[in-house]
Structures are given as structure tokens and as C-alpha cells.
Design a protein around this motif. Structure first.
Motif, mmCIF file in Angstrom:
data_model
loop_
_atom_site.group_PDB
_atom_site.id
_atom_site.type_symbol
_atom_site.label_atom_id
_atom_site.label_comp_id
_atom_site.label_asym_id
_atom_site.label_seq_id
_atom_site.Cartn_x
_atom_site.Cartn_y
_atom_site.Cartn_z
ATOM 1 N N PHE A 1 0.822 -1.212 0.000
ATOM 2 C CA PHE A 1 0.000 0.000 0.000
ATOM 3 C C PHE A 1 0.859 1.266 0.000
ATOM 4 O O PHE A 1 0.436 2.305 -0.526
ATOM 5 N N ALA A 2 2.052 1.207 0.579
ATOM 6 C CA ALA A 2 2.882 2.395 0.703
ATOM 7 C C ALA A 2 3.726 2.666 -0.541
ATOM 8 O O ALA A 2 3.900 3.828 -0.936
ATOM 9 N N ARG A 3 4.261 1.621 -1.187
ATOM 10 C CA ARG A 3 5.287 1.823 -2.212
ATOM 11 C C ARG A 3 4.894 1.358 -3.610
ATOM 12 O O ARG A 3 5.582 1.715 -4.571
ATOM 13 N N LEU A 4 3.849 0.582 -3.741
ATOM 14 C CA LEU A 4 3.463 0.072 -5.058
ATOM 15 C C LEU A 4 2.243 0.818 -5.578
ATOM 16 O O LEU A 4 1.421 1.318 -4.802
ATOM 17 N N GLU A 5 2.147 0.877 -6.895
ATOM 18 C CA GLU A 5 1.016 1.548 -7.536
ATOM 19 C C GLU A 5 0.127 0.516 -8.212
ATOM 20 O O GLU A 5 0.603 -0.409 -8.862
ATOM 21 N N PHE B 1 2.249 -0.215 9.431
ATOM 22 C CA PHE B 1 3.368 -0.441 8.524
ATOM 23 C C PHE B 1 3.271 0.464 7.306
ATOM 24 O O PHE B 1 4.296 0.964 6.816
ATOM 25 N N ARG B 2 2.091 0.661 6.800
ATOM 26 C CA ARG B 2 1.921 1.532 5.630
ATOM 27 C C ARG B 2 2.365 2.956 5.939
ATOM 28 O O ARG B 2 3.077 3.586 5.140
ATOM 29 N N GLN B 3 1.984 3.465 7.121
ATOM 30 C CA GLN B 3 2.398 4.812 7.500
ATOM 31 C C GLN B 3 3.903 4.908 7.653
ATOM 32 O O GLN B 3 4.522 5.895 7.247
ATOM 33 N N PHE B 4 4.520 3.891 8.221
ATOM 34 C CA PHE B 4 5.968 3.909 8.413
ATOM 35 C C PHE B 4 6.699 3.826 7.084
ATOM 36 O O PHE B 4 7.647 4.583 6.837
ATOM 37 N N PHE B 5 6.280 2.928 6.213
ATOM 38 C CA PHE B 5 6.961 2.769 4.927
ATOM 39 C C PHE B 5 6.751 3.974 4.019
ATOM 40 O O PHE B 5 7.612 4.286 3.192
ATOM 41 N N THR B 6 5.637 4.662 4.159
ATOM 42 C CA THR B 6 5.390 5.851 3.347
ATOM 43 C C THR B 6 6.407 6.951 3.648
ATOM 44 O O THR B 6 6.801 7.709 2.759
ATOM 45 N N ASN B 7 6.852 7.024 4.894
ATOM 46 C CA ASN B 7 7.779 8.078 5.300
ATOM 47 C C ASN B 7 9.236 7.774 4.978
ATOM 48 O O ASN B 7 10.095 8.626 5.187
ATOM 49 N N MET B 8 9.531 6.577 4.490
ATOM 50 C CA MET B 8 10.924 6.244 4.180
ATOM 51 C C MET B 8 11.357 6.905 2.876
ATOM 52 O O MET B 8 10.556 7.061 1.945
ATOM 53 N N PRO B 9 12.629 7.336 2.772
ATOM 54 C CA PRO B 9 13.096 8.057 1.573
ATOM 55 C C PRO B 9 12.965 7.211 0.309
ATOM 56 O O PRO B 9 13.279 6.019 0.302
ATOM 57 N N LYS B 10 12.508 7.849 -0.753
ATOM 58 C CA LYS B 10 12.360 7.145 -2.021
ATOM 59 C C LYS B 10 13.716 6.805 -2.639
ATOM 60 O O LYS B 10 13.824 5.884 -3.453
ATOM 61 N N ALA C 1 18.150 0.761 -4.896
ATOM 62 C CA ALA C 1 18.032 -0.699 -4.942
ATOM 63 C C ALA C 1 17.584 -1.171 -6.323
ATOM 64 O O ALA C 1 18.063 -2.201 -6.825
ATOM 65 N N ILE C 2 16.683 -0.424 -6.950
ATOM 66 C CA ILE C 2 16.228 -0.800 -8.299
ATOM 67 C C ILE C 2 17.376 -0.688 -9.294
ATOM 68 O O ILE C 2 17.538 -1.542 -10.176
ATOM 69 N N ILE C 3 18.204 0.358 -9.153
ATOM 70 C CA ILE C 3 19.360 0.514 -10.042
ATOM 71 C C ILE C 3 20.322 -0.667 -9.886
ATOM 72 O O ILE C 3 20.929 -1.135 -10.855
ATOM 73 N N ASP C 4 20.440 -1.175 -8.661
ATOM 74 C CA ASP C 4 21.311 -2.330 -8.404
ATOM 75 C C ASP C 4 20.703 -3.649 -8.841
ATOM 76 O O ASP C 4 21.325 -4.703 -8.678
ATOM 77 N N GLY C 5 19.493 -3.597 -9.385
ATOM 78 C CA GLY C 5 18.867 -4.811 -9.909
ATOM 79 C C GLY C 5 17.976 -5.548 -8.937
ATOM 80 O O GLY C 5 17.618 -6.707 -9.190
ATOM 81 N N CYS C 6 17.595 -4.928 -7.829
ATOM 82 C CA CYS C 6 16.722 -5.584 -6.854
ATOM 83 C C CYS C 6 15.258 -5.507 -7.295
ATOM 84 O O CYS C 6 14.812 -4.477 -7.800
ATOM 85 N N GLY C 7 14.525 -6.587 -7.089
ATOM 86 C CA GLY C 7 13.087 -6.578 -7.291
ATOM 87 C C GLY C 7 12.371 -6.125 -6.036
ATOM 88 O O GLY C 7 12.982 -5.859 -4.998
ATOM 89 N N GLN C 8 11.040 -6.069 -6.123
ATOM 90 C CA GLN C 8 10.275 -5.561 -5.002
ATOM 91 C C GLN C 8 10.385 -6.462 -3.770
ATOM 92 O O GLN C 8 10.452 -5.973 -2.643
ATOM 93 N N VAL C 9 10.423 -7.768 -3.978
ATOM 94 C CA VAL C 9 10.531 -8.681 -2.834
ATOM 95 C C VAL C 9 11.860 -8.476 -2.111
ATOM 96 O O VAL C 9 11.912 -8.412 -0.877
ATOM 97 N N PHE D 1 11.923 -5.216 -0.199
ATOM 98 C CA PHE D 1 11.174 -5.318 1.050
ATOM 99 C C PHE D 1 11.991 -6.034 2.122
ATOM 100 O O PHE D 1 12.125 -5.553 3.240
ATOM 101 N N TRP D 2 12.556 -7.198 1.793
ATOM 102 C CA TRP D 2 13.249 -8.005 2.794
ATOM 103 C C TRP D 2 14.595 -7.433 3.195
ATOM 104 O O TRP D 2 14.990 -7.519 4.357
ATOM 105 N N ARG D 3 15.317 -6.821 2.250
ATOM 106 C CA ARG D 3 16.678 -6.376 2.521
ATOM 107 C C ARG D 3 16.759 -4.927 3.015
ATOM 108 O O ARG D 3 17.709 -4.574 3.708
ATOM 109 N N ILE D 4 15.782 -4.092 2.656
ATOM 110 C CA ILE D 4 15.896 -2.666 2.962
ATOM 111 C C ILE D 4 14.788 -2.194 3.902
ATOM 112 O O ILE D 4 15.054 -1.673 4.986
ATOM 113 N N PHE D 5 13.545 -2.399 3.496
ATOM 114 C CA PHE D 5 12.443 -1.810 4.247
ATOM 115 C C PHE D 5 12.158 -2.543 5.561
ATOM 116 O O PHE D 5 11.973 -1.900 6.595
#
Length: 273
Positions: free
Chosen positions: A93-97, A154-163, A169-177, A180-184
Motif C-alpha cells: 500500500f505504501a510503495r506500489l502503484e 506499517f503503511r504509515q511507516f513505509f510511506t515516510n521512508m526516503p524514495k 536498490a532498483i538501479i542495483d537490480g533488486c526486485g520488489q521482494v 522489502f526483505w533487505r531494505i524496508f
């Protein structure tokens, strides 16, 4: 003037502390009384001869440790699963469209106004059709489904994290899963602590669901505390029940003391936006 105002605030806080702790204090004093003192009139606050043996009787009158193990199993499974499931849903809910995300989130929050008692009988019938009554699978399924309030935290907390974290992470080739597990998720320890305390206390203190879904051997300590302390004539032994109840709150207090700093931080930071 400043001193008197501060003193008044302290006095008010002390008064509220005494007010909130008085039921637990009465429970402890009842646990130390003999049966004769409970029936005596007028009622005395302090026991004449405090009896610590009531705690031993509370442990042995029923299979206290066995029912506590059942409660710990259910509460542990539920709290871990519901924390992970709620974190994953909150991240979505916080990071995906997705089309209709706001509407779905609004519907999810509206379910918090639905009392649990309304859905209890239909839930029992559903579990009975799938032969899940008298098993711990209902708590597994409830945990995997997450809860609206924890998803909101969790949605409120993840919304406030820097984009920028997500973009790097996306530039480094990480997927959404992996993001989530490694950063958020590692960054959300305050909300994880909050979720663990709340979900553990919900499940640990629940009476209705275990009483409805589990038999005598697999039921929880909450159910047995309410029904197990009777004498040969069927009369309730309130001092043994009080002693068992005092010991009953220890696991929740221990969990809170372990993660209290993260709990307070999670409650405060999840409501910033």
C-alpha cells in the motif's frame, strides 16, 4: 508558579498511576488471601496472613504449564505470521502503484469498525466445514491474513521512508521482494516491536476463539483460568484464580519490557503522516 504547576502535574500523574494499578494491586492481595478471608465480612484490603502457597496451588490445581504452553504456541505463531503479513501488505500500500489502491485501503480500514463477535460464528462454521476445528490452523490463517490496524501502521511507516533507498536498490537490480526483505523490513524495527507486542497480547488474552474452536486438552490458559479453579462442590476458588491471573500477565509484561523502546517509537513514528 512553575514549581507549583509542575508539582500539580506530578500529583495528577501519580494519582492516575495509582488509579490504573489499583485493580492489579487488588488482584495481588486477593492472591495472597486464604479462602476464609475472602468470605469474611467486612472485607479487609490487606491479608492477615499472606499465603504464597496459593501460587503453588494455582500451578498444580490445573495443568497450568501445559495450558500456558498452548497459549504461547498460539500467540507465538500468530504474532510472527501477522507481523510479517501486515508488513508485506503495508509495503504494498505504501510503495506500489495499482488501480483502486486507495479504495481498497479505505475498505480495509473500514473493517476495523466491525466487531469480532459478529464474525465469530460464521468463522466457526467455515473452519468446521474444512475440518480445522480443534487445531491451531485458524491462528495460522488469521496470521497470514494480517490485520487492518497493523497494516495501517506499517503503511504509515513505509510511506515516510526516503524514495532514494528504493531507487538505488532498483538501479542495483533488486526486485520488489528483495527491496522489502533487505531494505524496508530491517528498517522497520519500531513497528515490528509494536506489532509483536499488540498481536501477542491480543492472542494471549483471547478467550472467545479458543473456547469456541478448541477442546479441553488443546485450549489456552485464558479459558482454563476462567473455568478450572473450582472445588469439589463446584464453588469458585477466587484466591487460586487470582494467583493464576497474576502469573498470567508475566509473559506479556516480559515481552513489553524487552521491546518497550521500539514499541513507543513505533506508535509515535507511524502516525507522522
Amino acid at each position: 508558579m512553575v514549581f507549583s504547576r509542575r508539582s500539580a502535574v506530578y500529583m495528577l500523574l501519580v494519582g492516575l498511576l495509582v488509579l490504573f494499578l489499583s485493580p492489579f494491586g487488588w488482584l495481588v492481595l486477593t492472591a495472597l488471601k486464604d479462602s476464609s478471608e475472602l468470605r469474611a465480612l467486612p472485607i479487609h484490603w490487606w491479608p492477615h496472613d499472606p499465603n504464597l502457597g496459593n501460587f503453588y496451588e494455582a500451578l498444580t490445581h490445573i495443568d497450568y504449564l501445559g495450558y500456558a504452553r498452548n497459549s504461547l504456541t498460539i500467540a507465538g505463531i500468530y504474532s510472527v505470521l501477522v507481523t510479517l503479513a501486515s508488513a508485506w501488505a503495508g509495503y504494498g500500500f505504501a510503495r506500489l502503484e495499482a488501480p483502486g489502491k486507495r479504495v481498497i485501503f479505505g475498505v480495509l480500514l473500514s473493517t476495523m469498525m466491525l466487531p469480532q463477535i459478529i464474525t465469530l460464528i460464521p468463522t466457526y462454521l467455515l473452519f468446521a466445514d474444512f475440518h480445522l476445528v480443534n487445531t491451531y490452523m485458524p491462528w495460522v490463517l488469521w496470521g497470514l491474513a494480517g490485520t487492518p490496524y497493523l497494516i495501517f501502521l506499517f503503511r504509515q511507516f513505509f510511506t515516510n521512508m526516503p524514495k532514494e533507498l528504493e531507487e538505488a536498490a532498483i538501479i542495483d537490480g533488486c526486485g520488489q521482494v528483495r527491496i522489502f526483505w533487505r531494505i524496508f523490513l530491517p528498517q522497520s524495527w519500531p513497528v515490528i516491536a509494536t506489532s509483536l507486542i499488540l498481536s501477542f497480547s491480543w492472542s494471549w488474552g483471547d478467550y472467545l476463539a479458543p473456547a469456541l474452536l478448541l477442546d479441553t486438552d488443546r485450549t489456552t490458559l485464558a479459558v482454563k483460568l476462567a473455568t478450572g479453579y473450582t472445588n469439589a462442590h463446584g464453588a469458585q476458588m477466587s484466591n487460586f484464580m487470582a494467583a493464576g491471573a497474576v502469573m498470567y500477565v508475566v509473559p506479556v509484561l516480559a515481552l513489553f519490557l524487552i521491546v518497550q523502546r521500539g514499541f513507543v517509537s513505533g506508535i509515535s513514528t507511524s502516525g507522522l503522516k
